[in-house]
Design a protein around this motif. Structure first.
Motif, PDB file in Angstrom:
ATOM      1  N   LEU A  15      -9.471  10.048 -11.664  1.00 29.45           N
ATOM      2  CA  LEU A  15      -9.319   8.998 -12.673  1.00 29.45           C
ATOM      3  C   LEU A  15      -7.869   8.511 -12.752  1.00 29.45           C
ATOM      4  N   VAL A  16      -6.926   9.438 -12.737  1.00 33.67           N
ATOM      5  CA  VAL A  16      -5.521   9.051 -12.814  1.00 33.67           C
ATOM      6  C   VAL A  16      -5.110   8.264 -11.571  1.00 33.67           C
ATOM      7  N   PHE A  17      -5.590   8.686 -10.404  1.00 36.11           N
ATOM      8  CA  PHE A  17      -5.284   7.923  -9.186  1.00 36.11           C
ATOM      9  C   PHE A  17      -5.828   6.498  -9.289  1.00 36.11           C
ATOM     10  N   MET A  18      -7.041   6.364  -9.777  1.00 40.75           N
ATOM     11  CA  MET A  18      -7.644   5.040  -9.919  1.00 40.75           C
ATOM     12  C   MET A  18      -6.841   4.185 -10.892  1.00 40.75           C
ATOM     13  N   TRP A  19      -6.449   4.754 -12.032  1.00 41.89           N
ATOM     14  CA  TRP A  19      -5.681   3.987 -13.015  1.00 41.89           C
ATOM     15  C   TRP A  19      -4.300   3.627 -12.477  1.00 41.89           C
ATOM     16  N   SER A  20      -3.659   4.567 -11.796  1.00 40.71           N
ATOM     17  CA  SER A  20      -2.335   4.291 -11.254  1.00 40.71           C
ATOM     18  C   SER A  20      -2.404   3.232 -10.167  1.00 40.71           C
ATOM     19  N   TRP A  21      -3.391   3.331  -9.299  1.00 41.71           N
ATOM     20  CA  TRP A  21      -3.513   2.351  -8.219  1.00 41.71           C
ATOM     21  C   TRP A  21      -3.810   0.961  -8.759  1.00 41.71           C
ATOM     22  N   ASN A  22      -4.628   0.865  -9.799  1.00 43.38           N
ATOM     23  CA  ASN A  22      -5.025  -0.429 -10.346  1.00 43.38           C
ATOM     24  C   ASN A  22      -4.031  -0.993 -11.357  1.00 43.38           C
ATOM     25  N   GLN A  23      -2.986  -0.239 -11.696  1.00 47.26           N
ATOM     26  CA  GLN A  23      -2.034  -0.703 -12.711  1.00 47.26           C
ATOM     27  C   GLN A  23      -1.366  -1.999 -12.255  1.00 47.26           C
TER      28      GLN A  23
ATOM     29  N   THR B 264       0.832  -1.206   0.000  1.00 46.99           N
ATOM     30  CA  THR B 264       0.000   0.000   0.000  1.00 46.99           C
ATOM     31  C   THR B 264       0.864   1.252   0.000  1.00 46.99           C
ATOM     32  N   ARG B 265       1.941   1.232   0.766  1.00 43.54           N
ATOM     33  CA  ARG B 265       2.844   2.386   0.781  1.00 43.54           C
ATOM     34  C   ARG B 265       3.457   2.618  -0.593  1.00 43.54           C
ATOM     35  N   SER B 266       3.863   1.551  -1.260  1.00 43.36           N
ATOM     36  CA  SER B 266       4.436   1.693  -2.602  1.00 43.36           C
ATOM     37  C   SER B 266       3.410   2.249  -3.583  1.00 43.36           C
ATOM     38  N   GLY B 267       2.180   1.729  -3.511  1.00 44.68           N
ATOM     39  CA  GLY B 267       1.138   2.230  -4.405  1.00 44.68           C
ATOM     40  C   GLY B 267       0.834   3.694  -4.177  1.00 44.68           C
ATOM     41  N   LEU B 268       0.823   4.129  -2.904  1.00 46.77           N
ATOM     42  CA  LEU B 268       0.551   5.533  -2.607  1.00 46.77           C
ATOM     43  C   LEU B 268       1.702   6.430  -3.051  1.00 46.77           C
ATOM     44  N   VAL B 269       2.933   5.949  -2.918  1.00 48.29           N
ATOM     45  CA  VAL B 269       4.086   6.729  -3.376  1.00 48.29           C
ATOM     46  C   VAL B 269       4.025   6.935  -4.881  1.00 48.29           C
ATOM     47  N   ILE B 270       3.749   5.856  -5.614  1.00 49.25           N
ATOM     48  CA  ILE B 270       3.685   5.960  -7.073  1.00 49.25           C
ATOM     49  C   ILE B 270       2.529   6.853  -7.500  1.00 49.25           C
ATOM     50  N   ALA B 271       1.337   6.608  -6.957  1.00 49.77           N
ATOM     51  CA  ALA B 271       0.179   7.429  -7.323  1.00 49.77           C
ATOM     52  C   ALA B 271       0.363   8.878  -6.888  1.00 49.77           C
ATOM     53  N   GLY B 272       1.012   9.094  -5.732  1.00 47.30           N
ATOM     54  CA  GLY B 272       1.247  10.449  -5.255  1.00 47.30           C
ATOM     55  C   GLY B 272       2.168  11.242  -6.155  1.00 47.30           C
ATOM     56  N   CYS B 273       2.994  10.580  -6.947  1.00 46.97           N
ATOM     57  CA  CYS B 273       3.843  11.257  -7.933  1.00 46.97           C
ATOM     58  C   CYS B 273       3.168  11.342  -9.295  1.00 46.97           C
ATOM     59  N   VAL B 274       2.467  10.282  -9.679  1.00 43.21           N
ATOM     60  CA  VAL B 274       1.861  10.232 -11.004  1.00 43.21           C
ATOM     61  C   VAL B 274       0.729  11.241 -11.138  1.00 43.21           C
ATOM     62  N   VAL B 275      -0.110  11.355 -10.118  1.00 37.87           N
ATOM     63  CA  VAL B 275      -1.293  12.222 -10.222  1.00 37.87           C
ATOM     64  C   VAL B 275      -0.920  13.688 -10.435  1.00 37.87           C
ATOM     65  N   PRO B 276      -0.089  14.313  -9.580  1.00 41.81           N
ATOM     66  CA  PRO B 276       0.213  15.730  -9.823  1.00 41.81           C
ATOM     67  C   PRO B 276       0.969  15.978 -11.112  1.00 41.81           C
ATOM     68  N   LEU B 277       1.898  15.070 -11.475  1.00 39.50           N
ATOM     69  CA  LEU B 277       2.637  15.266 -12.716  1.00 39.50           C
ATOM     70  C   LEU B 277       1.710  15.182 -13.928  1.00 39.50           C
TER      71      LEU B 277
END
Length: 274
Positions: free
Chosen positions: A199-207, A68-81
């Protein structure tokens, strides 16, 4: 013209049927998660007794704290960018009218047609050459590139629907292009921006596939990839597997509930403009 009662009843009945069809599998998973571990689950049978132990066991057995921590780190970078780049590109293509804008827009639309399954192998070898495999940076860059075509298309469509009078009035007052975006357009674009972010958070989390290929370290993978491995180990324990599934989908539900009003507003505005 007001609609008749039969049309209203038919519309509400159709929406109610679709809602039941969508929520029915989730109800079955939720009920199964509360059954005792290794018990037989049939349909929508109620647990007897109700047990919360599956969630603790699934959390510990699947190492979901790290995943979960890894997913939040990745999504936390992907969404704002993604949101930042998509907003800037959409503004440039729709409002500024940059040179070659139509060709660039067509390129982004074509990017929507490329599935990740077609790109992931070539992407892996390219990123391996620059040392970005098995790193958060490589996954973040790959996901941003994967989600940008839709993001640019979404923000370009939104800015195209903004009245030109607002932009012209700001320019008459001496506002530069950056000021027009920040002070005029963004304050009225939060529903669209929020919808894109959700939407981006959902896609990144589910990747799943992209993370599975790029990340060789199990501790650096995300919750959906961990759930895939969890299924192989505990596929016969339906209550435990159901609890793990609820753990994985919980962040998406929380994010949607937090931004529900802006998300629905952004979707409906897009539908009306379309």
């Amino acid at each position: 013209m007001r609609e008749g009662a039969p049309v209203t009843v038919l519309r509400h009945g159709t929406l109610g049927l679709i809602t039941v069809l969508v929520l029915f599998p989730f109800l079955g998973i939720a009920l199964a998660a509360f059954h005792p571990t290794n018990s037989q689950v049939g349909g929508l049978s109620l647990p007897d007794p109700w047990s919360w132990e599956n969630f603790r066991l699934a959390w510990e057995a699947g190492n979901f704290d790290r995943l979960t921590r890894s997913g939040l780190v990745i999504a936390g970078c992907v969404v704002p960018l993604t949101v930042c780049f998509a907003t800037l590109a959409g503004y440039a293509l729709s409002v500024l009218g940059v040179w070659g804008g139509r060709v660039l827009s067509l390129g982004f639309v074509l990017g929507l047609t490329l599935p990740v399954e077609l790109l992931v192998i070539a992407l892996y070898f390219n990123l391996r050459e620059v040392g970005l495999t098995n790193t958060y940076s490589g996954v973040v860059l790959a996901e941003v590139a994967l989600f940008l075509p839709f993001g640019v298309y979404w923000m370009q469509s939104h800015f195209a629907g903004v009245p030109r009078e607002l932009v012209e009035a700001a320019r008459v007052d001496g506002a530069r292009d950056s000021a027009v975006l920040v002070r005029v357009l963004l304050p009225i674009s939060w529903p669209a921006v929020t919808t894109l972010a959700v939407l981006v958070f959902m896609w990144s989390w589910n990747q799943f596939l992209l993370v599975l290929v790029m990340m060789q370290s199990p501790d650096m993978r995300t919750a959906p990839t961990g759930l895939g491995l969890f299924v192989g180990q505990y596929g016969t324990d339906i209550p435990l597997l159901s609890a793990a599934s609820l753990i994985v989908i919980a962040p998406i539900v929380v994010v949607y509930l937090l931004f529900q009003r802006s998300f629905v507003n952004g979707i409906t505005r897009g539908a009306v403009k379309g």
